[in-house]
Design a protein around this motif. Sequence first.
Motif, PDB file in Angstrom:
ATOM      1  N   ASP A 115       3.934  -0.651   1.999  1.00  0.00           N
ATOM      2  CA  ASP A 115       3.517  -0.313   3.242  1.00  0.00           C
ATOM      3  C   ASP A 115       4.966  -0.287   4.290  1.00  0.00           C
ATOM      4  O   ASP A 115       4.902   0.589   5.073  1.00  0.00           O
ATOM      5  N   GLN A 116       6.156  -1.288   3.578  1.00  0.00           N
ATOM      6  CA  GLN A 116       6.967  -0.864   4.913  1.00  0.00           C
ATOM      7  C   GLN A 116       7.998  -0.152   4.424  1.00  0.00           C
ATOM      8  O   GLN A 116       8.510   0.887   5.034  1.00  0.00           O
ATOM      9  N   GLN A 117       8.102   0.854   3.030  1.00  0.00           N
ATOM     10  CA  GLN A 117       8.779   1.036   2.793  1.00  0.00           C
ATOM     11  C   GLN A 117       7.982   3.005   2.966  1.00  0.00           C
ATOM     12  O   GLN A 117       8.623   3.655   3.767  1.00  0.00           O
ATOM     13  N   SER A 169       8.386  -4.705   1.171  1.00  0.00           N
ATOM     14  CA  SER A 169       6.782  -4.274   0.424  1.00  0.00           C
ATOM     15  C   SER A 169       6.050  -2.454   0.922  1.00  0.00           C
ATOM     16  O   SER A 169       7.180  -1.480   1.621  1.00  0.00           O
ATOM     17  N   ALA A 223      12.278 -11.123  -3.383  1.00  0.00           N
ATOM     18  CA  ALA A 223      12.090 -11.124  -2.266  1.00  0.00           C
ATOM     19  C   ALA A 223      13.450 -11.040  -1.550  1.00  0.00           C
ATOM     20  O   ALA A 223      13.462 -10.284  -0.359  1.00  0.00           O
ATOM     21  N   GLN A 259      13.512  -7.099  -0.217  1.00  0.00           N
ATOM     22  CA  GLN A 259      12.349  -6.205  -1.315  1.00  0.00           C
ATOM     23  C   GLN A 259      11.115  -5.738   0.203  1.00  0.00           C
ATOM     24  O   GLN A 259      11.179  -6.750   0.484  1.00  0.00           O
ATOM     25  N   SER A 298      14.089  -0.642  -1.415  1.00  0.00           N
ATOM     26  CA  SER A 298      12.475  -0.843  -2.457  1.00  0.00           C
ATOM     27  C   SER A 298      12.290  -0.419  -3.773  1.00  0.00           C
ATOM     28  O   SER A 298      11.949  -1.324  -4.602  1.00  0.00           O
TER      29      SER A 298
END
Length: 173
Positions: free
Chosen positions: A67-69, A65, A48, A63, A20
């Motif tokens: 949205d991914q988290q 995004s 990134a 890293q 994150s």
Amino acid sequence: MVASNARLGANALIPSLGVSDIHRSMSFYREFFGFKVEDSYEIEGRMAWCWLRGHGAELMLQQLSADQQVRLNPAIGQSWVMYIRPDDIDITHARLKRAGFPLSDLVTTSYGARECFLSDPDGYELWLSVPGANSNGNGDDEDEEDDNGKREDEDEEDEEDEEDDEEQWQVRR
């Protein structure tokens, strides 16, 4: 096509962790385990991805995004364990404790290893482990010989070619 007598194998297995906050994670692995940045990649001026290396170990960080988290939360770091063999488990344990990480006490396992566990800043479970006296130091227990002087696995064996603010390291949920 590979010839049937060709010997295949991997010469490294490098974990890649989605994180994150890549800078916080890089700092954690550098500060407590001596990793150094080998390579990195930026997108629009922001890191990134990075590849860390130190003392024979390697790790990649990516890293995630926002949205991914969200999609991975709370699964980030909760589906597997990463073992780390520090140079000095006592010093590493003390430094992590001083930095405010909740970590287990050091214990000696039934197989003689000294271990403790904690979560990194993204919740990945880390087991710090050093081999016990019954180990050859390569992570493999020494095999006992039978009455004929042969090792138990000989027929199967292939040749094997200081202190930081506690909040900075808190696991984010």
